[in-house]
Every structure is written in C-alpha cells, then in structure tokens.
Motif scaffolding. Structure first.
Motif, PDB file in Angstrom:
ATOM      1  N   TYR A  18       5.386  -3.234  -4.924  1.00  0.00           N
ATOM      2  CA  TYR A  18       4.641  -4.080  -3.991  1.00  0.00           C
ATOM      3  C   TYR A  18       3.165  -4.131  -4.366  1.00  0.00           C
ATOM      4  CZ  TYR A  18       2.766  -5.917   0.363  1.00  0.00           C
ATOM      5  OH  TYR A  18       2.106  -6.682   1.307  1.00  0.00           O
ATOM      6  N   LYS A  19       2.639  -2.981  -4.757  1.00  0.00           N
ATOM      7  CA  LYS A  19       1.236  -2.935  -5.173  1.00  0.00           C
ATOM      8  C   LYS A  19       1.020  -3.813  -6.409  1.00  0.00           C
ATOM      9  CE  LYS A  19      -2.445   0.347  -6.275  1.00  0.00           C
ATOM     10  NZ  LYS A  19      -2.781   1.780  -6.500  1.00  0.00           N
ATOM     11  N   ALA A  20       1.978  -3.736  -7.358  1.00  0.00           N
ATOM     12  CA  ALA A  20       1.873  -4.564  -8.566  1.00  0.00           C
ATOM     13  C   ALA A  20       1.970  -6.044  -8.214  1.00  0.00           C
ATOM     14  CB  ALA A  20       2.974  -4.176  -9.543  1.00  0.00           C
ATOM     15  N   PHE A  21       2.825  -6.368  -7.236  1.00  0.00           N
ATOM     16  CA  PHE A  21       2.967  -7.756  -6.804  1.00  0.00           C
ATOM     17  C   PHE A  21       1.662  -8.257  -6.181  1.00  0.00           C
ATOM     18  CE2 PHE A  21       4.208 -10.663  -3.260  1.00  0.00           C
ATOM     19  CZ  PHE A  21       4.511 -11.772  -4.040  1.00  0.00           C
ATOM     20  N   GLN A  22       0.995  -7.404  -5.387  1.00  0.00           N
ATOM     21  CA  GLN A  22      -0.279  -7.795  -4.787  1.00  0.00           C
ATOM     22  C   GLN A  22      -1.340  -8.043  -5.860  1.00  0.00           C
ATOM     23  OE1 GLN A  22      -0.714  -4.412  -2.034  1.00  0.00           O
ATOM     24  NE2 GLN A  22      -0.600  -5.862  -0.334  1.00  0.00           N
ATOM     25  N   VAL A  23      -1.381  -7.142  -6.853  1.00  0.00           N
ATOM     26  CA  VAL A  23      -2.324  -7.340  -7.962  1.00  0.00           C
ATOM     27  C   VAL A  23      -2.001  -8.628  -8.703  1.00  0.00           C
ATOM     28  CG1 VAL A  23      -3.124  -6.411 -10.172  1.00  0.00           C
ATOM     29  CG2 VAL A  23      -2.767  -4.880  -8.228  1.00  0.00           C
ATOM     30  N   GLY A  24      -0.707  -8.894  -8.894  1.00  0.00           N
ATOM     31  CA  GLY A  24      -0.289 -10.119  -9.578  1.00  0.00           C
ATOM     32  C   GLY A  24      -0.702 -11.367  -8.818  1.00  0.00           C
ATOM     33  N   GLU A  25      -0.613 -11.334  -7.487  1.00  0.00           N
ATOM     34  CA  GLU A  25      -1.039 -12.482  -6.683  1.00  0.00           C
ATOM     35  C   GLU A  25      -2.523 -12.786  -6.892  1.00  0.00           C
ATOM     36  OE1 GLU A  25       1.574 -13.169  -2.709  1.00  0.00           O
ATOM     37  OE2 GLU A  25       0.298 -11.374  -2.685  1.00  0.00           O
ATOM     38  N   LYS A  26      -3.327 -11.715  -6.931  1.00  0.00           N
ATOM     39  CA  LYS A  26      -4.766 -11.917  -7.157  1.00  0.00           C
ATOM     40  C   LYS A  26      -5.021 -12.518  -8.536  1.00  0.00           C
ATOM     41  CE  LYS A  26      -6.176  -8.116  -4.122  1.00  0.00           C
ATOM     42  NZ  LYS A  26      -6.861  -6.784  -4.048  1.00  0.00           N
ATOM     43  N   LYS A  27      -4.308 -12.011  -9.528  1.00  0.00           N
ATOM     44  CA  LYS A  27      -4.476 -12.540 -10.887  1.00  0.00           C
ATOM     45  C   LYS A  27      -3.990 -13.987 -10.971  1.00  0.00           C
ATOM     46  CE  LYS A  27      -4.233  -8.209 -13.473  1.00  0.00           C
ATOM     47  NZ  LYS A  27      -3.558  -7.485 -14.578  1.00  0.00           N
ATOM     48  N   PHE A  28      -2.910 -14.308 -10.233  1.00  0.00           N
ATOM     49  CA  PHE A  28      -2.391 -15.673 -10.251  1.00  0.00           C
ATOM     50  C   PHE A  28      -3.394 -16.646  -9.644  1.00  0.00           C
ATOM     51  CE2 PHE A  28      -0.058 -19.037  -7.957  1.00  0.00           C
ATOM     52  CZ  PHE A  28       0.532 -19.685  -9.043  1.00  0.00           C
ATOM     53  N   LYS A  29      -4.004 -16.235  -8.529  1.00  0.00           N
ATOM     54  CA  LYS A  29      -4.997 -17.082  -7.884  1.00  0.00           C
ATOM     55  C   LYS A  29      -6.235 -17.243  -8.749  1.00  0.00           C
ATOM     56  CE  LYS A  29      -3.485 -15.921  -3.201  1.00  0.00           C
ATOM     57  NZ  LYS A  29      -3.832 -15.221  -1.933  1.00  0.00           N
ATOM     58  N   THR A  73       1.490   6.354 -15.875  1.00  0.00           N
ATOM     59  CA  THR A  73       0.144   6.490 -15.327  1.00  0.00           C
ATOM     60  C   THR A  73      -0.870   5.727 -16.182  1.00  0.00           C
ATOM     61  OG1 THR A  73       0.708   8.670 -14.437  1.00  0.00           O
ATOM     62  CG2 THR A  73      -1.624   8.139 -14.648  1.00  0.00           C
ATOM     63  N   ILE A  74      -0.721   5.869 -17.498  1.00  0.00           N
ATOM     64  CA  ILE A  74      -1.627   5.151 -18.410  1.00  0.00           C
ATOM     65  C   ILE A  74      -1.433   3.646 -18.280  1.00  0.00           C
ATOM     66  CG2 ILE A  74      -2.185   4.743 -20.842  1.00  0.00           C
ATOM     67  CD1 ILE A  74      -1.371   7.660 -21.371  1.00  0.00           C
ATOM     68  N   ALA A  75      -0.179   3.194 -18.228  1.00  0.00           N
ATOM     69  CA  ALA A  75       0.113   1.771 -18.136  1.00  0.00           C
ATOM     70  C   ALA A  75      -0.385   1.175 -16.824  1.00  0.00           C
ATOM     71  CB  ALA A  75       1.617   1.544 -18.268  1.00  0.00           C
ATOM     72  N   GLN A  76      -0.274   1.952 -15.746  1.00  0.00           N
ATOM     73  CA  GLN A  76      -0.720   1.467 -14.444  1.00  0.00           C
ATOM     74  C   GLN A  76      -2.227   1.225 -14.430  1.00  0.00           C
ATOM     75  OE1 GLN A  76      -0.113   4.205 -11.255  1.00  0.00           O
ATOM     76  NE2 GLN A  76      -0.398   2.666  -9.658  1.00  0.00           N
ATOM     77  N   LYS A  77      -2.970   2.180 -14.947  1.00  0.00           N
ATOM     78  CA  LYS A  77      -4.428   2.017 -14.992  1.00  0.00           C
ATOM     79  C   LYS A  77      -4.809   0.851 -15.909  1.00  0.00           C
ATOM     80  CE  LYS A  77      -5.479   6.877 -14.056  1.00  0.00           C
ATOM     81  NZ  LYS A  77      -6.081   8.128 -14.593  1.00  0.00           N
ATOM     82  N   GLY A  78      -4.102   0.727 -17.033  1.00  0.00           N
ATOM     83  CA  GLY A  78      -4.404  -0.377 -17.946  1.00  0.00           C
ATOM     84  C   GLY A  78      -4.082  -1.731 -17.346  1.00  0.00           C
ATOM     85  N   TYR A  79      -2.967  -1.815 -16.585  1.00  0.00           N
ATOM     86  CA  TYR A  79      -2.587  -3.081 -15.979  1.00  0.00           C
ATOM     87  C   TYR A  79      -3.594  -3.487 -14.908  1.00  0.00           C
ATOM     88  CZ  TYR A  79       0.089  -6.450 -13.229  1.00  0.00           C
ATOM     89  OH  TYR A  79       0.491  -7.568 -12.536  1.00  0.00           O
ATOM     90  N   GLU A  80      -3.985  -2.513 -14.075  1.00  0.00           N
ATOM     91  CA  GLU A  80      -4.964  -2.820 -13.032  1.00  0.00           C
ATOM     92  C   GLU A  80      -6.315  -3.193 -13.631  1.00  0.00           C
ATOM     93  OE1 GLU A  80      -4.978   0.610 -10.565  1.00  0.00           O
ATOM     94  OE2 GLU A  80      -3.048   0.160  -9.601  1.00  0.00           O
ATOM     95  N   GLY A  81      -6.647  -2.640 -14.807  1.00  0.00           N
ATOM     96  CA  GLY A  81      -7.917  -2.959 -15.458  1.00  0.00           C
ATOM     97  C   GLY A  81      -7.850  -4.157 -16.374  1.00  0.00           C
ATOM     98  N   GLY A  82      -6.667  -4.766 -16.480  1.00  0.00           N
ATOM     99  CA  GLY A  82      -6.532  -5.950 -17.305  1.00  0.00           C
ATOM    100  C   GLY A  82      -6.382  -5.677 -18.781  1.00  0.00           C
ATOM    101  N   VAL A  83      -6.144  -4.437 -19.154  1.00  0.00           N
ATOM    102  CA  VAL A  83      -6.019  -4.081 -20.562  1.00  0.00           C
ATOM    103  C   VAL A  83      -4.587  -4.232 -21.046  1.00  0.00           C
ATOM    104  CG1 VAL A  83      -6.367  -2.253 -22.273  1.00  0.00           C
ATOM    105  CG2 VAL A  83      -7.955  -2.492 -20.348  1.00  0.00           C
ATOM    106  N   ILE A  84      -3.619  -3.905 -20.190  1.00  0.00           N
ATOM    107  CA  ILE A  84      -2.189  -3.944 -20.535  1.00  0.00           C
ATOM    108  C   ILE A  84      -1.530  -5.108 -19.814  1.00  0.00           C
ATOM    109  CG2 ILE A  84       0.005  -2.706 -20.311  1.00  0.00           C
ATOM    110  CD1 ILE A  84      -1.454  -0.129 -20.742  1.00  0.00           C
ATOM    111  N   GLY A  85      -0.626  -5.784 -20.513  1.00  0.00           N
ATOM    112  CA  GLY A  85       0.063  -6.930 -19.951  1.00  0.00           C
ATOM    113  C   GLY A  85       1.135  -6.541 -18.950  1.00  0.00           C
ATOM    114  N   GLN A  86       1.612  -7.567 -18.249  1.00  0.00           N
ATOM    115  CA  GLN A  86       2.575  -7.349 -17.183  1.00  0.00           C
ATOM    116  C   GLN A  86       3.878  -6.743 -17.690  1.00  0.00           C
ATOM    117  OE1 GLN A  86       4.245 -10.920 -15.808  1.00  0.00           O
ATOM    118  NE2 GLN A  86       5.437  -9.995 -14.163  1.00  0.00           N
ATOM    119  N   PHE A  87       4.425  -7.296 -18.758  1.00  0.00           N
ATOM    120  CA  PHE A  87       5.730  -6.856 -19.224  1.00  0.00           C
ATOM    121  C   PHE A  87       5.697  -5.415 -19.745  1.00  0.00           C
ATOM    122  CE2 PHE A  87       6.004 -11.507 -19.533  1.00  0.00           C
ATOM    123  CZ  PHE A  87       7.120 -11.709 -18.740  1.00  0.00           C
TER     124      PHE A  87
END
Length: 394
Positions: free
Chosen positions: A147-158, A342-356
């Motif tokens: 759910y948290k990832a989905f919320q982050v994705g919504e912000k990125k989509f907008k 843990t590393i992937a989560q921080k990278g995804y939230e920081g825009g360094v790592i892609g969604q997949f």
C-alpha cells in the motif's frame, strides 16, 4: 436440574485467558464422545464382574400329594421341602475375576489411545493456529508495504514520473495482498474453530506453554516399544489367555448342596442332596481352539505392527530431520533477502531504483519468509503423523 447445570458448566467460557496444554487436554477429555463411551464400558465391566462374582440365590423345592393306600392307616397327606445352595468352584471364580480385571486393563489402554489421539489433534491445531498467525503477520506487513508503494506510485504518476501501466501493477500487487491476508485469516479461524469445538468453548483457545519445537529423537526406540497400539494388542492377548483359563476351569462350574425334610403319613425324613454338574462334552475344547486361533492372529499382528512402526516412524523421522535443516537454511537466507529489500525500498523512494526492481526484491523477501513457514507447516503435519502412529504427542 443437575444435568442442566452440568451442561451449562461445560459451556462456561473458561478459556477467556491462556491455559496450559494439560488443562486444555483434560477439558477435551470430558467432552469426548469416545472417552465418554469408554468410561461407560469401564463401569459396565465393574457391574458385570459384581454380577458374576455374586453368590447364587437359594432355591426352594416343595412337593405335596394325597396318598390313598390299600391300608387306611397308610393313607394321608405327604409334604416335602428342599433348600438348595449353589457354590461356584473357587478356581473358576478366581479365573473369572482375573478375566474381568484384564478387560478393564484393555479398556484403560483403549482410553489411553483415545487420549493420545485427542492430544495429537489439539497440538496440531494449536501449532497450525500459531503458524497461521505468523503467516498473517508476514502478509499483513507485505500488504502495508504494498500500500505504501502504491501511494508513492500515485505521487510519481501525478508528477509524470510513472506510467499508468506501472501504477496499475502497483495497485494489482496491493489488491493481491488483501486477498492473501483474508485467506490466511480464514485458515487461522478454521484451526481456532477446531480447538473451541474440542473443548466446547465459546471463547478463543490460547495455550501458554506450547510453541513450535524440533523434536528430539533420542528416545525413539522406547516410544515405539511403548506405543499404546502395541500395549493394547498385548492386553487383548492377555484377555484371551484369561478366557481360555476360565474355560479350562469350567468343567465343574458349581456344586449344589441341599437339605430338606419330608413328612409322610407313616414317617418323617431328613433329606440331603449333592449335585455336581459336569461339562464333559467337546464344546469347551472347540471354544478354546477358536480362542487359541484368535490369540495366534493377535500375536502375529502385534509383531507386524511393531515392525511397521519401526519402518514408517524411522522414515518419517528422517524426513523431519531434513526439514529441520531446510528450515534453518531458509531462516538464514531471509536475512539476505531482507537486506536487499531494505536497500531497494530506500532506492525506490529516492527515485534511484525502478519499480520492477523494487517489486522483485520485495516479493523475493516475503516469498522467502513464506517458504520458511510452508516448510514449517510441512514439519508440523509430518510430526503429527508420527505422533498419531505412536499414540501420543512428542
């Protein structure tokens, strides 16, 4: 009124707090249909023994007739009375008493088997309930992260940094976790329902002194030799031996003693009678032959059952040891997957790592935890299979 009160007492929600496994088992015994029937059988054996050992009742034989003799002085009334007492032969009485004691012993072993089966089922249900609670905790955490990832994705989509397809993928992941959590909660409810039904409780059953543990196999040989199934077969063999002994002592089952008096027109007499019934036919020998045949079959069955227990239980124990090693390895691997996630989560939230890449690391971590729980579930089921064969919990 008493029956109504007793039934209400059973339904009291005494399990509103955690209890010991021993207390849980004792409560399950009191409401087990099989054990209730066995207790009734035990009482019936006691009454049957009392009836067989009771003294035979006195018997009274009377007679009377009118005598018309050629000589008038010999004519008149004749009366007679005879009181008989039957005494069972001491050797037969002793043999029958021993036979009833062995019947009680056999019933006690059957009750031991029934209690063992109840304990095994309770233990399995409680461990499975705990396992489903663990699985629920893992999937709930996975759901929250999704759910948290989905919320982050919504912000990125907008913000135009995420495509609609990628957003739908995140939404799909989140909805799947909702279904997984609902399914595992249902499994936990099933396990809890069995526990409540087993003790007739309206409250959830919580056991405070039983957790998942790997079994120790040091005393395996003793447990096989003392399995209730083998003891029950031994008790049945001993009961047949007692029946045979009873038949061999029943050639003369009882002796009757009688004393009486006869009043005749010309004289009075005191009468004595001794009756010794003899069973000299081949009827008992045929019965003994039938029992000997049954005994031989039970002896053979006991030996075969013991060999089967050795083969099956030892094979299952080897599987358990393999599962134990696998659980330990999988538990260690979880740490590596957790670090990557843990590393992937921080990278995804920081825009360094892609969604997949993020989804792959997240799913790999939770799949690893769920794999450990699945092997743990297999361990519990196989351990329960061993305990069912041995007739009691490890």
């Amino acid at each position: 009124m008493k029956m109504s009160w007793a039934y209400s007492a059973i339904l009291i929600p005494f399990l509103g707090h955690a209890i010991s496994f021993h207390d849980l088992s004792e409560q399950a015994y009191t409401v087990s249909g099989d054990l209730i029937q066995s207790h009734g059988r035990m009482d019936a054996i006691g009454f049957e023994k009392d009836a067989a050992m009771a003294g035979e009742p006195l018997s009274i034989e009377t007679s009377g007739r009118k005598i018309n003799a050629n000589v008038p002085s010999d004519s008149g009334q004749q009366y007679g009375v005879m009181v008989d007492y039957t005494m069972k032969m001491p050797s037969l009485r002793s043999a029958q008493a021993y036979e009833f004691e062995l019947q009680k012993k056999g019933t006690e072993y059957e009750m031991s088997v029934q209690k063992g089966q109840i304990q095994v089922a309770l233990k399995r249900s409680w461990l499975m309930y705990q396992l489903e609670q663990e699985r629920n905790a893992v999937l709930t955490q996975k759901r929250d992260f999704s759910y948290k990832a989905f919320q982050v994705g919504e912000k990125k989509f907008k913000a135009g940094r995420l495509s609609q397809m990628e957003l739908l993928r995140l939404e799909s992941e989140y909805k799947n976790t909702l279904q997984e959590v609902a399914a595992v909660m249902m499994e936990a409810e099933h396990a809890q329902h069995y526990l409540k039904e087993s003790v007739m409780s309206q409250e959830n059953v919580i056991v405070d002194d039983m957790n998942f543990e790997f079994i120790k196999t040091a005393a395996l040989e003793d447990r096989i030799n003392n399995a209730p199934l083998l003891k029950s077969l031994t008790a049945r063999i001993e009961a047949i031996d007692a029946k045979i002994a009873t038949l061999r002592h029943s050639t003369v089952e009882s002796v009757s003693f009688g004393v009486g008096m006869t009043q005749e027109p010309t004289q009075n007499s005191l009468d004595f009678r001794l009756t010794v019934p003899l069973a000299l036919s081949s009827k008992n020998e045929k019965k003994i032959a039938a029992l000997m045949s049954e005994r031989s079959a039970l002896v053979h069955m006991r030996e075969v059952s013991k060999q089967k227990l050795h083969i099956s239980v030892r094979g299952l124990v080897e599987h358990l040891q393999e599962r134990e090693e696998r659980i330990k390895v999988l538990s260690e691997n979880e740490n590596s997957y957790e670090t990557l996630f843990t590393i992937a989560q921080k990278g995804y939230e920081g825009g360094v790592i892609g969604q997949f890449e993020y989804l792959a690391s997240k799913n790999a971590y939770y799949d690893a935890r769920l794999r450990t729980l699945q092997v743990k579930q297999n361990y519990i089921e196989e351990m329960s299979a061993i305990e069912e064969k041995l007739g009691g919990i490890w």
